[in-house]
Design a protein around this motif. Sequence first.
Motif, PDB file in Angstrom:
ATOM      1  N   LEU A 196       3.679   3.572  11.012  1.00  0.00           N
ATOM      2  CA  LEU A 196       2.659   3.137  10.062  1.00  0.00           C
ATOM      3  C   LEU A 196       1.732   4.330   9.839  1.00  0.00           C
ATOM      4  CD1 LEU A 196       1.247   1.050   8.313  1.00  0.00           C
ATOM      5  CD2 LEU A 196      -0.023   0.304  10.336  1.00  0.00           C
ATOM      6  N   LEU A 197       1.738   4.853   8.615  1.00  0.00           N
ATOM      7  CA  LEU A 197       0.914   6.001   8.268  1.00  0.00           C
ATOM      8  C   LEU A 197      -0.327   5.505   7.545  1.00  0.00           C
ATOM      9  CD1 LEU A 197       3.724   8.330   6.841  1.00  0.00           C
ATOM     10  CD2 LEU A 197       3.103   7.909   9.230  1.00  0.00           C
ATOM     11  N   GLN A 198      -1.496   6.048   7.925  1.00  0.00           N
ATOM     12  CA  GLN A 198      -2.751   5.589   7.340  1.00  0.00           C
ATOM     13  C   GLN A 198      -3.674   6.763   7.047  1.00  0.00           C
ATOM     14  OE1 GLN A 198      -3.379   2.822  10.742  1.00  0.00           O
ATOM     15  NE2 GLN A 198      -3.748   1.257   9.172  1.00  0.00           N
ATOM     16  N   PRO A 252      -3.269   3.496   0.374  1.00  0.00           N
ATOM     17  CA  PRO A 252      -2.622   2.309   0.941  1.00  0.00           C
ATOM     18  C   PRO A 252      -1.859   2.695   2.204  1.00  0.00           C
ATOM     19  CG  PRO A 252      -2.133   2.533  -1.401  1.00  0.00           C
ATOM     20  CD  PRO A 252      -2.763   3.819  -0.966  1.00  0.00           C
ATOM     21  N   PRO A 253      -1.799   1.811   3.190  1.00  0.00           N
ATOM     22  CA  PRO A 253      -0.977   2.103   4.375  1.00  0.00           C
ATOM     23  C   PRO A 253       0.488   2.253   3.980  1.00  0.00           C
ATOM     24  CG  PRO A 253      -1.689  -0.192   4.361  1.00  0.00           C
ATOM     25  CD  PRO A 253      -2.435   0.496   3.264  1.00  0.00           C
ATOM     26  N   GLY A 290       0.421  -4.852  -1.397  1.00  0.00           N
ATOM     27  CA  GLY A 290      -0.370  -3.690  -1.782  1.00  0.00           C
ATOM     28  C   GLY A 290      -0.153  -2.438  -0.963  1.00  0.00           C
ATOM     29  N   SER A 291       0.770  -2.475  -0.033  1.00  0.00           N
ATOM     30  CA  SER A 291       1.061  -1.308   0.796  1.00  0.00           C
ATOM     31  C   SER A 291       2.194  -0.486   0.184  1.00  0.00           C
ATOM     32  CB  SER A 291       1.439  -1.730   2.218  1.00  0.00           C
ATOM     33  OG  SER A 291       0.366  -2.393   2.859  1.00  0.00           O
ATOM     34  N   ALA A 308      14.999  -4.848  -2.365  1.00  0.00           N
ATOM     35  CA  ALA A 308      13.850  -4.073  -1.888  1.00  0.00           C
ATOM     36  C   ALA A 308      13.485  -2.960  -2.855  1.00  0.00           C
ATOM     37  CB  ALA A 308      14.146  -3.504  -0.503  1.00  0.00           C
ATOM     38  N   ARG A 309      14.490  -2.299  -3.407  1.00  0.00           N
ATOM     39  CA  ARG A 309      14.214  -1.224  -4.359  1.00  0.00           C
ATOM     40  C   ARG A 309      13.559  -1.781  -5.619  1.00  0.00           C
ATOM     41  NH1 ARG A 309      13.430   3.200  -4.340  1.00  0.00           N
ATOM     42  NH2 ARG A 309      15.035   4.332  -5.466  1.00  0.00           N
ATOM     43  N   ARG A 310      14.027  -2.928  -6.075  1.00  0.00           N
ATOM     44  CA  ARG A 310      13.403  -3.548  -7.241  1.00  0.00           C
ATOM     45  C   ARG A 310      11.965  -3.964  -6.946  1.00  0.00           C
ATOM     46  NH1 ARG A 310      18.601  -6.033  -7.721  1.00  0.00           N
ATOM     47  NH2 ARG A 310      17.795  -7.918  -6.713  1.00  0.00           N
ATOM     48  N   ALA A 311      11.700  -4.286  -5.687  1.00  0.00           N
ATOM     49  CA  ALA A 311      10.354  -4.703  -5.284  1.00  0.00           C
ATOM     50  C   ALA A 311       9.404  -3.522  -5.106  1.00  0.00           C
ATOM     51  CB  ALA A 311      10.422  -5.508  -3.983  1.00  0.00           C
ATOM     52  N   GLY A 312       9.935  -2.299  -5.123  1.00  0.00           N
ATOM     53  CA  GLY A 312       9.075  -1.122  -5.033  1.00  0.00           C
ATOM     54  C   GLY A 312       9.202  -0.300  -3.768  1.00  0.00           C
TER      55      GLY A 312
END
Length: 209
Positions: free
Chosen positions: A97-99, A104-105, A146-147, A180-184
């Motif tokens: 998890l990069l922050q 956005p994370p 939103g991540s 997943a790719r379609r979801a971004g």
Amino acid sequence: MHFQKPLIPARLLRRYKRFLADVGLSRSDNPARKLAHSWELVEVDLGGGLELVGVNTAHPNLIVAEAIAGGLIPELAGYDSIRREVRYGRNSRVDFLLQAPARPPCYVEVKNVHLMRRPGVAEFPDAVTARGAKHLDELAATVAAGSRAVMFYLVQIPSATSFALARDIDPTYASAYDRARRAGIEAIAYGCAVARDAIALSGPVPIVD
């Protein structure tokens, strides 16, 4: 990533199940281990002569962590905090998890790639992976919230010039990947330089369908 001890050459006698093999070699001096050795590398001819391929699935996260910290992956640069094995989704853990403030994370899942059936084309998965499909759906949910989410394919085959899904091996995983790719969700693949004393990131590998 450097190996902690010099590797011991061995001759492969038989591979069975997925992560077990019979080989001819000497034993380890660590009495606490259930099995005496770990299988790190295999020397194979994938069409261009003999080469070393990394097969230990315990190493990709360490290799990627070193590369992120060293700024070797531009797609994952610019984050102040790198956390590992963070809980998320439905009782899952994400590899990284990069922050960073005002960003956005970024959830990063790493997959080890060591399958090649066509010269130059590395593929994943090499077996049915219900867990992998579940991770894709859960990463898609983080994007919806939103991540940022990245599927990182680490190719431990030096001769690989491209990466593709092994859709025939696991159609369910392939469908989850497409959703997943379609979801971004972002997907990236990087190759490795593999030697007898170390494995290190070498550069991006194009993803093809």
